[in-house]
Every structure is written in structure tokens, then in C-alpha cells.
Write an enzyme that holds these catalytic residues in place. Sequence first.
Site, PDB file in Angstrom:
ATOM      1  N   TYR A 101      22.401  26.321  54.851  1.00 39.20           N
ATOM      2  CA  TYR A 101      22.884  26.275  53.464  1.00 39.20           C
ATOM      3  C   TYR A 101      21.738  25.826  52.566  1.00 39.20           C
ATOM      4  CZ  TYR A 101      26.225  26.448  49.749  1.00 39.20           C
ATOM      5  OH  TYR A 101      26.868  26.791  48.596  1.00 39.20           O
ATOM      6  N   LYS A 172      28.867  28.677  53.169  1.00 38.39           N
ATOM      7  CA  LYS A 172      29.930  27.696  52.935  1.00 38.39           C
ATOM      8  C   LYS A 172      30.932  27.684  54.085  1.00 38.39           C
ATOM      9  CE  LYS A 172      29.328  25.250  49.232  1.00 38.39           C
ATOM     10  NZ  LYS A 172      29.827  25.440  47.883  1.00 38.39           N
TER      11      LYS A 172
END
Length: 562
Positions: A101, A172
Site C-alpha cells: 500500500y 485496501k
Amino acid sequence: MDDTKRPLYLPFAGPAILEAPLINKGSAFSEEERIFFNLEGLLPYVIETIEEQAARAYAQFSNFSNDLDKHIYLRNIQDTNETLFYRLVRNNITEMMPIIYTPTVGLACERFSKNYRRNRGLFISYSNKDRIDDILNNSTRHKVKVIVVTDGERILGLGDQGIGGMGIPIGKLSLYTSCGGISPAYTLPITLDVGTDNQELLDDPMYMGWRHRRIEGQDYADFVEAFMEAVHRRWPDVLIQFEDFAQRNAMPLLERYKDQYCCFNDDIQGTAAVTVGSLLAASKAANTQLSKQRVVFLGAGSAGCGIAEAIVAQMISEGISEAQARSQVFMVDRLGLLQDNTANLLPFQQKLAQSSATVSQWHIEGDSVSLLNVINNAKPTVLIGVSGSPGQFTEAVIRAMHLHCPRPIVFPLSNPTSRVEATPEDVLNWTNGQALVATGSPFEPVTIGDETFEIAQCNNSFIFPGIGLGVLACRAKRVSDEMLMASSRALAECSPLGTTRTGSLLPKLDDIQKVSKYIAFAVAKVAMAQGLALPLTDELLNKSIEKNFWEPKYRRYKRTSF
């Protein structure tokens, strides 16, 4: 009961199993499974455990010299063997979270079309607006419980990335599983391809999205409406997380759907929840309350205003009036301080504008009420950056704040790292190590003199996985403001600095699964109290949380008829 102890019956065999990332074990297939599923000869002789596989994968991962290559490598494992991917990430969460991420995912989004290898998730183009139901039925995931959806217009601080924004929902949802224990079989990333206004992408022959200027206005609203209705028909109880929509769409979409479907906007509400949780911990560490702080924001978009409204709500809950709370929050954008006479304020900005009559009594240097002017006159104790503009927290700004506040709280939250308003090292140097600092992206510890400071990452990953787990555990029908506030308070209760006055402002990433379970319990309790979920005793709720918390372990497979 532990599902990993029960066999999973599969109706197919041979190479098809090796091509299915949710069930592929690679070299971990047992001798019996290799015989029954026609895998003999398709794999090397040695049968490995998942930990042996993870050790080899980590060694390969470590051979890559740059973060983007590491990201691509991990995504390749995810697309071939999801159980191994999540075991590897769980084993190395602190090292690998910045790779899967932020900040690395930003670069992956920018190069999405150039690096495209294999499909994951759904791309729903505006040109296919009449076939959304069919597209949802094409998904390889059938029992979807969590969706993260973007239209790619405001990806981190990088702007319009078109379908390249798909990297964000994929990343996510990887964190929903790694941190919150949501089974990857229940997750689905979706990109709404409504075109792009990024001319560089439109001119790029490798761009894989719909080559069209962005659809806007009523056409856009109707398309999103059709999508939401179709999703509800396909998966009535699914949790939908809106991600990286542009400011002009993010708040209207949230307001339209939050009381109609089980949904939330992570940029607005998730960012607000983790920031408020961090501020509660920082305030407790300083032996004060959030309601006694004066807060300045640089960045008055939907994310900044969402955080500000959450701060106001928390201040009110601590006993002060709404008017008093709003008088302690100052919003600054690129044109200066938002005031009640500022032209063209958006609806969500209006209630956060300061009284121009009050500001007229300030001593202002220059033509506008700049950030430095606000610091010098408002004398804040908290400074939060959500501007996406690097370097805006200058030495002059930080020193001016420290002049009247012995222990300033400074949160430069913009992502990725290249967009941060100030580095923790600079902030700590300019305040002689007295500032309490948290950032949106990960930073290495900072040493000032003989003292080393751990830099808390005020990252939404401390919040949204726990919210998702809590929603699933109690089958909540909505995500209310009170549930989000509960997540903030639960996070603050997990703060080492807030509880022991030592250590980091936020928990270590190694503890994030425990934090997610704690937040899930708090969120579910509020949902039940509001009548938004199944009524469960504390014992049954904890059992439900554990039951919904997936572990990356291989299951035994048995053959069933075709």
C-alpha cells in the site's frame, strides 16, 4: 470450529487448481492430493509447508532492489496463491505494508497499464452502463462481503489516474485481509471507468481504460446510482467502501448513500476516525482533552473537512458547545483561511468557516490570511496537513507554533511520501524534539541528540479493517457516525503513549490484528445499541469476531464429482 481443520471439496482437478489463486497451494499439495487431483508431475517432488514456501518467497522478495519491483513481485504471488501471499505479508507486516500500500501503491497506480499482467477485480466502464448486472455476475468471487470501489479521479495526492486507480482498491482489500482478517474470498475491488481527464493517459497507447473525457453531472450520478442498485441486488448485505473519489463527488455520494446502504468513505470518514483516535491519544499523553485543543488544518477538501467535523463531534461529546468547538478549528486552503465571507465555499466547508469579524481583529501580514498568519494569531496546539502539497510546513511555520505551544501536535498526513507537508525529522529538529508527530506514510525513526523517536503512521489501516470486521461480525446494516467515533476511541485506548506515557503514539503494526479485533468489538457494540445489527451478547460477539477472522492456512482438499 477452525475451518482449516475441515476438508474443502473441489469439483475440478489438474492445472485448473493451480490457476485458481484462492485454492492453489503450489508445492504444499500433499502426496494424496497430488494423486487425487491429477497434479503428479505438475509440481516438483518436494512437499513443503506454508512456512517453507514463505521463507523462499521472502528470500526472492529481498533480492529486488526497488520498491516497485517488490510490489509487482508480491502482486504476482497474490494472483497465483493468495494463502501464501497473506502468510508472507502477515509474517512481515511492518516491512511489507509500505510495499503493498502507501507509498509504493501510488507508483503502481501511475504505471498500472504499463505493468498490467493479470485481471483482478471488476472494471465497469460507462460504455457498459446497461450491463452492470451481467458484469457483477461475471465476478470470480460469489460470496462478496466487502467491496472497495474507486473512479480513479483523486488517487492519493497524484490526481486523476483513470483505471490505474484500481491499485488502490486492490491494496485496501489486501489490508482488510492482512490486518482485519476478512477472507480474500469475500472481497472484491471495483473500478468505475468513467473516462479520464489526464491527457497523458489519453495520449498513451498503452493506457487500458476507456479513452474518453470524464463523464460528469447527471450522467455520472445516474451511472453511480445504477452501480449501487446493481450491487445491492447482487449482494444485499455487502459493505461498500468509497475510495479516492474527487472532492466534488466524494461528499455528495456519501451523503446520498450512507443512510441507504451499508457504506462509508474511507478518505473522509476513515481518515477522520484514525486522526481523531491519534489526537485523543496525544491529548491524553499531554494530560488534557481534545476539547481544549486549537486545531489548524492545511487542506480544506473533503478529507480535511471530514476530519474537522469528527473533531468537532468529539469536542461536543466532551462537554463544550458546538459554537465553541467550531471556533477552535481553522481551515486553510491554497487561498488562505476559510471565512464566512469567502467566496464559492462548498456546502461541507461552510460550517467550518471562521467569523470574518473575529479575523478582522487579527494582525495580518500580507494580502491573505496565510497559514503562518493563522498560526501567529490563533495560536494552535494541533497542526494537520491534508493538502497534498509538499513542504508547506516550513521551518517558520513550525517554529511559530512551537513559540506558544511547548508540546505541539503535528500531523503531516498527505500521501504518498513525496507529497508530505514536512518530514518528521525536520519537525522534531525545529521543535527540539518536543513535537508529537504522526504521518500518513511510513517514516524511519528520528534521533535527536540521545533520544530516538518512533514515528507513528496515522494510517487508515488502523481503522477500516476493524470497521469491516465489526460490520461482518454483527451483520450491521449501516455504518453510522457513532460507530466511526467508537473506532476512534478504541484506537486511542490501544495507544502505548496514551496509556503508559511512553512509546509510540499509535500501536506497532505487528499488533494491528489485535487492534482490529478490539475496534471491531467497539464498532459492533455501537451498531447493536443503535438497532443496526443483530443483538449479541459480548461472548457471542467475540466468538463471531473470531469466526470471521480468516487465517492464512491451507485446508485439506477432497475430490467430489464433476
